[in-house]
Write a protein that holds these residues in place. Structure first.
Motif, mmCIF file in Angstrom:
data_model
loop_
_atom_site.group_PDB
_atom_site.id
_atom_site.type_symbol
_atom_site.label_atom_id
_atom_site.label_comp_id
_atom_site.label_asym_id
_atom_site.label_seq_id
_atom_site.Cartn_x
_atom_site.Cartn_y
_atom_site.Cartn_z
ATOM 1 N N SER A 197 49.463 38.599 27.223
ATOM 2 C CA SER A 197 50.157 39.552 28.087
ATOM 3 C C SER A 197 51.568 39.789 27.548
ATOM 4 O O SER A 197 52.060 39.051 26.692
ATOM 5 N N THR A 200 53.947 36.797 27.679
ATOM 6 C CA THR A 200 53.688 35.598 26.885
ATOM 7 C C THR A 200 54.902 35.247 26.037
ATOM 8 O O THR A 200 55.605 36.122 25.537
ATOM 9 N N THR A 223 51.516 44.043 32.003
ATOM 10 C CA THR A 223 51.362 43.458 33.340
ATOM 11 C C THR A 223 52.261 44.248 34.285
ATOM 12 O O THR A 223 53.015 45.120 33.843
ATOM 13 N N ALA A 230 50.763 38.816 36.085
ATOM 14 C CA ALA A 230 49.632 38.098 35.484
ATOM 15 C C ALA A 230 48.772 39.081 34.689
ATOM 16 O O ALA A 230 48.733 40.276 34.999
ATOM 17 N N LEU A 231 48.100 38.581 33.675
ATOM 18 C CA LEU A 231 47.233 39.427 32.852
ATOM 19 C C LEU A 231 45.952 39.736 33.618
ATOM 20 O O LEU A 231 45.295 38.831 34.133
ATOM 21 N N SER A 232 45.574 41.003 33.655
ATOM 22 C CA SER A 232 44.384 41.414 34.392
ATOM 23 C C SER A 232 43.159 41.368 33.493
ATOM 24 O O SER A 232 43.188 41.881 32.362
ATOM 25 N N THR A 255 46.452 32.681 27.025
ATOM 26 C CA THR A 255 46.809 32.835 28.437
ATOM 27 C C THR A 255 47.955 31.880 28.758
ATOM 28 O O THR A 255 48.193 30.925 28.027
ATOM 29 N N THR A 256 48.655 32.156 29.841
ATOM 30 C CA THR A 256 49.801 31.319 30.209
ATOM 31 C C THR A 256 49.715 30.898 31.671
ATOM 32 O O THR A 256 49.444 31.725 32.537
ATOM 33 N N THR A 259 54.686 31.648 33.048
ATOM 34 C CA THR A 259 55.377 32.344 31.953
ATOM 35 C C THR A 259 56.868 32.039 31.999
ATOM 36 O O THR A 259 57.403 31.583 33.010
ATOM 37 N N ASP A 266 48.442 33.380 34.673
ATOM 38 C CA ASP A 266 47.270 34.194 34.347
ATOM 39 C C ASP A 266 46.017 33.583 34.989
ATOM 40 O O ASP A 266 45.893 32.357 35.051
ATOM 41 N N ILE A 268 43.003 32.204 34.518
ATOM 42 C CA ILE A 268 42.350 31.813 33.272
ATOM 43 C C ILE A 268 40.830 31.838 33.346
ATOM 44 O O ILE A 268 40.175 32.167 32.367
ATOM 45 N N LEU A 271 39.709 35.496 33.015
ATOM 46 C CA LEU A 271 39.986 35.972 31.659
ATOM 47 C C LEU A 271 39.019 35.339 30.652
ATOM 48 O O LEU A 271 38.535 36.001 29.730
#
Lengths: 452, 452
Positions: A197, A200, A223, A230-232, A255-256, A259, A266, A268, A271
């Motif tokens: 993302s 990151t 994001t 957060a990463l979608s 992924t984090t 962050t 994220d 996880i 993802l």
């Protein structure tokens, strides 16, 4: 300040240079202990941020090294007068910048022992205890985090101590890269694509560049405030699909959990579900955030970790361990070893050839390695999980107190917007009074802005 | 063994966990100093090579970390009974394996200070003293080695402390790689070719693999007994010409001053002359050998260093500094920074943006970095160049004594052949009596072979 007297000149005068005389060591090290204890005692008296100007030290020190020995007493006076003014005191309880780098007496003792033995554990034979204690400690911390047994030596995986997150990302990236190139061939290196993302840590793109990933294929996926930064999973899937359509090979997702800018987490599991559809290696960087997961009430942030390939967490951030110590767990140690092993004649030995042991040089960038697990071992044994949990909870409590303070003043908001004050609670020595003092300072600043 | 008493249970009982109470720190660290001094005092009583079998530790330790704190006294008993038997005692004066990892009281004190401050000097602002002392110390050691000013901050270059040679090679290789790809384009990555002799440490090919160099283009150039296992400039030239003819791009040459297997010294000046004809980056790995060059009588091994691009030397090998500490000098810091810089929002600051300071995070793989220069600074000041030179000379004298012993026994030869005994003198505590004892042991082994 403790007084560290001069080297015994008789030794030198006699033409006998003894750099590790045990009684001289004992005498000087005791004095250093007092110096350090005194520094910790008065650490609040120093300004947190060093007040020096660039090149302050240059003019104070000679341009060439001394030919004759100098007494330790003189050197320590210079530490006090020349070095300490140039230090930003990361251990100050009033340190709320960057992220905390936490410490403890137990870790200091562990570091002393590590230095003492100076054992170079590149393979098992070079110092068996170094390798074996690291295996035990990595499994211990995995248990504390409730990682699945697929990340433990007692299960089907294993862990290793790296210096920093950068290296943890680099070595797993290289493992994933070489696995992919083994299928596609070296000419496809410039076709590999990696994902993270836009929140990151910059260390990810740096590791990618070091590993020879085509900079044009390093995806920094957007994001949003609404998504909590957060990463979608949907954004990931569409980026991967787009790369596939363009003839690229999706390789690695970082992924984090926590962050750096906004402490976003994220999702996880979701993802990893996407990544699995494309054979993408999934790494979890929970450098500081993961430490909270030793508390049951925060463990849900690692939900889905059973689906990923690797996890890294730096106890030097929030588990009282001093720099540097980054724990990396992998499900398939073989993929690391295949990418990083060396087997020169001068390191061959029976235990390694029988494959009955782990040789950690094949899990990292370098060859030489220190006995770092001693620090973590002493922290976990000396404090127990109970105290480590209470340490995390105390920091969270203080951060929440600060949030309440901010909310109570209508001139501030707890931000979702673009410009913000970033206030990181967690230095080892921080108590509520330090947070309150910082808030007072911030309010005074706001008062000044209002008046101007 | 010093007695390290339990953590004060009152703290925990009161619900107040204080992991860095200065007086508790003082008390326990004093006890640890005595433990370590006692270990150094009796180090000769331990077998140098650990006698344990694989997995010896696994059965002795619990599978999960303790929930309740354990007293430090109990932990230190386990260090004595469980850890020390598994240690290969690198500091023993009877250690003649691999290469020595040398140590000293001054370096130990420097390491204690480094740990004490726990300052994270990724950029100048994060702890100015950390960056500036490193700059001073790197220039000092460059002066001691009579490196040209093109490698000094006071000249046109500069130096940085890496963890190990592996990283020094990796970061310079990445700098050279990105310089070349900037000209040719990323698609030429698989066309880059790198060179070293077949005596070069395995860490070189590993660094190349990590950096994405095509394994088929990593040249291990032949050396010979007659040539003293040094790389021949003619061999280099013909390999480079051959690669050019095949459409490859010659990139990087790793030379060695003191190879691991036979202590061979590559003729760096003559090799650099060849490399310059093709724009090849030349690195000198003098991890241990370079240390001898602080003595005028050995300095000639670095002749030609003014022609190369980068030099790395590990004071943890022969300059009494404990692991890990690898000094890297480069002529063009800008080439490192271009390849390795990151500039995220959360690290932006005025001094960095004004370019008035050095940010060492852009000279290395990781972001975080310890205050390692303290160790070297204390070693150089506390002992002076005079004592460091006498330390090198004493080791060389003992190695020559051993050579005379071997030559005096017709059953042995000082080898130029294929199978050999490798005897590395140089542990900090080694005296002539330890060398004599080792020779007695070797002769007894030979006696046994003759009888059988």
């Amino acid at each position: 300040m403790g007084s560290l007297d001069s080297n015994t000149p008789t030794d030198h005068a006699a033409g006998q240079f003894s750099p590790l005389d045990p009684e001289e060591f004992r005498r000087q090290a005791h004095q250093m202990v007092d110096f350090i204890a005194d520094y910790y005692r008065k650490i609040e008296t120093y300004p947190v941020l060093s007040q020096v100007q660039p090149a302050y030290l240059h003019s104070q020190l000679p341009q060439t090294p001394p030919y004759r020995p100098e007494p330790m007493d003189a050197i320590m006076k210079d530490v006090q007068s020349q070095i300490i003014p140039g230090i930003t005191h990361w251990l100050s309880p009033n340190f709320f910048g960057f992220f905390p780098a936490t410490v403890s007496t137990a870790a200091f003792l562990g570091e002393m022992l590590c230095t003492c033995f100076n054992s170079v554990g590149f393979n098992w034979l070079a110092s068996p205890a170094s390798t074996e204690l690291e295996m035990v400690v990595m499994d211990w911390l995995a248990h504390a985090l409730k990682l699945p047994s697929s990340f433990m030596f007692s299960g089907t995986g294993g862990g290793v101590i790296q210096n920093t997150t950068s290296e943890a990302v680099l070595v797993t990236l290289v493992a994933a890269r070489d696995r992919a190139l083994g299928v596609h061939g070296i000419d496809f290196l410039s076709k590999l694509a990696v994902y993270a993302s836009d929140q990151t840590h910059s260390t990810f793109s740096k590791a990618c560049r070091i590993a020879g990933i085509n900079p044009a294929n390093i995806r920094s996926l957007p994001t949003s405030v609404e998504g909590g930064f957060a990463l979608s999973p949907a954004v990931l899937r569409s980026a991967v699909e787009e790369d596939l359509a363009a003839g690229l090979i999706p390789l690695y997702l970082c992924t984090t959990v926590g962050t750096t800018s906004t402490t976003a987490v994220d999702p996880i599991g979701a993802l990893a579900d996407v990544a699995r559809d494309y054979g993408v290696w999934v790494h979890v960087d929970c450098a500081y955030g993961g430490s909270a997961c030793i508390c049951p009430e925060f463990r849900h942030h690692l939900n889905g970790v059973d689906l990923v390939d690797s996890v890294s967490l730096s106890p030097h951030k929030w588990l009282l361990s001093y720099l540097d110590c980054c724990c990396l767990w992998v499900k398939q140690p073989g993929s690391l070893v295949r990418a990083l092993s060396t087997n020169p004649e001068y390191l061959k030995n029976k235990p390694s050839e029988s494959s009955s042991v782990v040789d950690f040089k094949d899990w990292q960038v370098g060859t030489g390695r220190r006995f770092k697990s001693l620090r973590l071992w002493l922290v976990m044994r000396s404090y127990g999980l109970a105290n480590l949990q209470s340490h995390i909870r105390s920091d969270v409590r203080m951060a929440r107190m600060f949030e309440r303070l901010v909310r109570s003043d209508p001139r501030f908001e707890v931000t979702g917007g673009k410009f913000m004050l970033r206030f990181a609670v967690g230095a080892t020595l921080t108590e509520e009074r330090h947070v309150l003092a910082a808030w007072k300072l911030i309010k005074e600043g706001a008062d000044g802005l209002e008046r101007s």
